[in-house]
Structure formats: C-alpha cells, structure tokens
Design a protein around this motif. Structure first.
Motif, PDB file in Angstrom:
ATOM      1  N   GLY A 181       0.824  -1.206   0.000  1.00  0.00           N
ATOM      2  CA  GLY A 181       0.000   0.000   0.000  1.00  0.00           C
ATOM      3  C   GLY A 181       0.854   1.249   0.000  1.00  0.00           C
ATOM      4  N   HIS A 182       1.929   1.230   0.783  1.00  0.00           N
ATOM      5  CA  HIS A 182       2.848   2.376   0.817  1.00  0.00           C
ATOM      6  C   HIS A 182       3.475   2.609  -0.548  1.00  0.00           C
ATOM      7  CE1 HIS A 182       6.303   4.863   1.781  1.00  0.00           C
ATOM      8  NE2 HIS A 182       7.091   3.910   1.299  1.00  0.00           N
ATOM      9  N   ARG A 183       3.864   1.536  -1.198  1.00  0.00           N
ATOM     10  CA  ARG A 183       4.514   1.648  -2.504  1.00  0.00           C
ATOM     11  C   ARG A 183       3.564   2.271  -3.533  1.00  0.00           C
ATOM     12  NH1 ARG A 183       7.729  -3.587  -4.345  1.00  0.00           N
ATOM     13  NH2 ARG A 183       8.968  -2.904  -2.573  1.00  0.00           N
ATOM     14  N   GLU A 184       2.302   1.854  -3.492  1.00  0.00           N
ATOM     15  CA  GLU A 184       1.322   2.400  -4.432  1.00  0.00           C
ATOM     16  C   GLU A 184       1.076   3.887  -4.159  1.00  0.00           C
ATOM     17  OE1 GLU A 184      -0.955   2.742  -7.619  1.00  0.00           O
ATOM     18  OE2 GLU A 184       0.207   0.955  -7.077  1.00  0.00           O
ATOM     19  N   ARG A 185       0.983   4.245  -2.887  1.00  0.00           N
ATOM     20  CA  ARG A 185       0.809   5.671  -2.541  1.00  0.00           C
ATOM     21  C   ARG A 185       2.017   6.479  -2.982  1.00  0.00           C
ATOM     22  NH1 ARG A 185      -1.310   3.123   2.064  1.00  0.00           N
ATOM     23  NH2 ARG A 185       0.685   3.364   3.174  1.00  0.00           N
ATOM     24  N   LEU A 186       3.187   5.890  -2.860  1.00  0.00           N
ATOM     25  CA  LEU A 186       4.409   6.571  -3.272  1.00  0.00           C
ATOM     26  C   LEU A 186       4.411   6.821  -4.776  1.00  0.00           C
ATOM     27  CD1 LEU A 186       7.045   7.637  -2.086  1.00  0.00           C
ATOM     28  CD2 LEU A 186       8.078   5.390  -2.481  1.00  0.00           C
ATOM     29  N   ARG A 187       3.992   5.842  -5.535  1.00  0.00           N
ATOM     30  CA  ARG A 187       3.899   6.020  -6.986  1.00  0.00           C
ATOM     31  C   ARG A 187       2.909   7.127  -7.339  1.00  0.00           C
ATOM     32  NH1 ARG A 187       3.670  -0.025  -7.257  1.00  0.00           N
ATOM     33  NH2 ARG A 187       5.760  -0.745  -7.850  1.00  0.00           N
ATOM     34  N   LEU A 208      12.969   3.417  -7.401  1.00  0.00           N
ATOM     35  CA  LEU A 208      13.870   2.717  -8.314  1.00  0.00           C
ATOM     36  C   LEU A 208      14.095   1.276  -7.857  1.00  0.00           C
ATOM     37  CD1 LEU A 208      16.623   5.411  -9.001  1.00  0.00           C
ATOM     38  CD2 LEU A 208      14.732   4.743 -10.482  1.00  0.00           C
ATOM     39  N   LEU A 209      14.367   1.121  -6.575  1.00  0.00           N
ATOM     40  CA  LEU A 209      14.625  -0.225  -6.051  1.00  0.00           C
ATOM     41  C   LEU A 209      13.385  -1.108  -6.156  1.00  0.00           C
ATOM     42  CD1 LEU A 209      16.688   0.716  -2.861  1.00  0.00           C
ATOM     43  CD2 LEU A 209      17.574  -0.282  -4.983  1.00  0.00           C
ATOM     44  N   ALA A 210      12.206  -0.508  -5.966  1.00  0.00           N
ATOM     45  CA  ALA A 210      10.968  -1.287  -6.034  1.00  0.00           C
ATOM     46  C   ALA A 210      10.741  -1.864  -7.422  1.00  0.00           C
ATOM     47  CB  ALA A 210       9.784  -0.404  -5.636  1.00  0.00           C
ATOM     48  N   ARG A 231       9.361  -7.681  -4.021  1.00  0.00           N
ATOM     49  CA  ARG A 231       8.747  -8.393  -2.907  1.00  0.00           C
ATOM     50  C   ARG A 231       9.459  -8.151  -1.575  1.00  0.00           C
ATOM     51  NH1 ARG A 231       8.999 -12.178  -7.066  1.00  0.00           N
ATOM     52  NH2 ARG A 231       6.983 -12.605  -8.055  1.00  0.00           N
ATOM     53  N   ARG A 232       9.911  -6.933  -1.404  1.00  0.00           N
ATOM     54  CA  ARG A 232      10.574  -6.613  -0.137  1.00  0.00           C
ATOM     55  C   ARG A 232      10.407  -5.124   0.147  1.00  0.00           C
ATOM     56  NH1 ARG A 232      15.529  -8.531  -1.093  1.00  0.00           N
ATOM     57  NH2 ARG A 232      16.730  -6.611  -1.157  1.00  0.00           N
ATOM     58  N   ASP A 233      10.322  -4.786   1.406  1.00  0.00           N
ATOM     59  CA  ASP A 233      10.284  -3.381   1.797  1.00  0.00           C
ATOM     60  C   ASP A 233      11.672  -2.800   1.545  1.00  0.00           C
ATOM     61  OD1 ASP A 233      10.037  -0.911   2.925  1.00  0.00           O
ATOM     62  OD2 ASP A 233       9.642  -1.608   4.966  1.00  0.00           O
ATOM     63  N   VAL A 234      11.795  -1.879   0.586  1.00  0.00           N
ATOM     64  CA  VAL A 234      13.114  -1.379   0.187  1.00  0.00           C
ATOM     65  C   VAL A 234      13.428  -0.004   0.764  1.00  0.00           C
ATOM     66  CG1 VAL A 234      13.240  -2.759  -1.911  1.00  0.00           C
ATOM     67  CG2 VAL A 234      12.147  -0.505  -1.986  1.00  0.00           C
ATOM     68  N   LYS A 235      12.532   0.532   1.596  1.00  0.00           N
ATOM     69  CA  LYS A 235      12.820   1.844   2.188  1.00  0.00           C
ATOM     70  C   LYS A 235      14.118   1.836   3.002  1.00  0.00           C
ATOM     71  CE  LYS A 235       9.589   4.462   4.001  1.00  0.00           C
ATOM     72  NZ  LYS A 235       8.590   5.017   4.954  1.00  0.00           N
TER      73      LYS A 235
END
Length: 239
Positions: free
Chosen positions: A23-29, A48-50, A55-59
């Motif tokens: 969900g965080h990744r989608e909001r970030l996009r 970029l890392l995502a 399949r991993r939290d890359v923050k």
C-alpha cells in the motif's frame, strides 16, 4: 537463492500474503505522478529499487544507499562492484541502478551533442558534472567542435588513478585532425571534489594548446570538474 533473487517474478525473502509495504509503494507512486519534485531523495531511490526488488520493503535499503555514499547521485555513480557489496543489493539491482545513471547521462549528452556548446554552456557543465563529477578515478574527455562551435564528438581520451591521468598532446592532435575539428574543449575530473587546477594541469594544458595552435586548432577551454563545482581555465585567466 541466487544473486538475482530480487528480479521480478522470482521468489524473494520477506514475501507474505499481504505485505505491509504494498500500500505504501502504491501511494508513493501516486505521489510521484502528481508532484515528483516533492519526494525526498530516499523515496525516489525507493521507487527505483521497487522496480527491481518487487517483494521486499526497500525503504531501509534506499536510505542506507544514500547514507553509505553520501547522496542520491553519489549512490548512482558508485561502481556496480561496490554497490553489489551492500547487503540486499544483488548484481541485478546494481546493474539496474547503473542503467538509470547512464540513461540520465545520455539524456544530458543529447542536449549538447550536435549543438553549439558556447550558447548552451550551463547545459554542457551539467552534462560534464553528471558524467564525471563523482567518479572515483580521474578521466580525461575531449569535446571536439566544428567551425560553428557545434559539438561533433565527445570522447573519453584517458582514464587514470585517483589523482592522475596521463594525456598525450600528440594523441589529442591526431584525433582532432581525424575529426576535422576546429576547436577543442578539454575536460577532466578531480575525485577529491576540489576543482582547483594543479600545476601539472596548467603545464599540460599549455602544452596541448601550443600543439593545437600550430595547426590552426583552438583550445576553447579546459574544465576541471569536481563534486564541489568546476573551474574553467578560460574564466580564471589560465588560457
């Protein structure tokens, strides 16, 4: 698990039925699409890392890379072999980051190649800084211009050590004649970050200038590029 385990479509440590980061990744996009300039560097790195580690939290990794190398651009500029030493960065991820760096450099190069460089000086400096400003060793590039000061070729001439790059006036002259260049701009970097020309830089520049002048080719400038800025020989009266 192989070194390429972070490629899309392959199994990945940390996978779960409903990973919290999706969900965080989608909001970030979505935030990026609305206002990309508002994202801090680590979130751009996270995006970029995502793309290559789905399949991993890359923050945490994004923040680590920026901290490790001292900045977003510095992380992209790090050699792939050095990037791959960071835990969580596979060879595939390192290669992906280098592709991103190269794409940015190529876009800047296209803005200066086959165009009059003297009327787009700031763009040329941006390109040279992106290409060379954060390298761990010295490089010497030659920019060849035609009679209208249009950039007709941008070539890496030599690569050296952390504080020295040999440049041979005879080779510079030979290549300029092959390309039918009317003028040249010399560019090299100082990995220390300080763009102040050394005594050897000054002496070598004058030797090249005199060799070119003998056959009617102008040396417009010599740029020294560093993380802390640049020095133009012409601007400071050294040419």
């Amino acid at each position: 698990m192989t070194a390429d385990s972070d490629l899309p479509g392959l199994a990945d440590d940390g996978a779960s039925d409903k990973p919290h980061y999706l969900g965080h990744r989608e909001r970030l996009r979505e935030r990026f699409l609305v206002e990309p300039e508002a994202l801090p560097d680590y979130e751009v790195m996270e995006l970029l890392l995502a793309s290559v580690i789905p399949r991993r939290d890359v923050k945490p990794l994004a923040k680590q890379l920026i901290d490790e190398f001292g900045g977003f651009a510095e992380a992209l500029a790090a050699p792939s072999s050095v990037l791959a030493r960071i835990k969580g960065v596979s060879a595939a991820t390192a290669t992906y980051l280098k592709v991103v760096e190269h794409a940015a450099q190529r876009m800047l190069q296209l803005k200066v190649l086959n165009r009059p460089v003297l009327s787009g000086w700031d763009t040329l400096l941006d390109y040279c800084t992106a290409k060379m400003g954060r390298l761990p060793v010295e490089q010497f590039r030659l920019l060849f211009l035609d009679r209208k000061n249009v950039l007709i070729a941008d070539e890496l001439q030599q690569e050296g050590t952390i504080d020295h790059t040999p440049l041979y006036p005879r080779e510079v002259l030979r290549r300029a004649l092959e390309l039918h260049a009317s003028a040249i701009i010399m560019v090299h970097n100082h990995p220390s970050g300080d763009p102040t020309p050394s005594k050897a830089d000054i002496e070598m520049t004058r030797t090249v200038r005199d060799a070119l002048r003998a056959v009617g080719i102008a040396l417009h400038d010599h740029l020294v590029i560093g993380r802390k800025g640049h020095t133009s020989f012409k601007s400071v009266g050294l040419l």
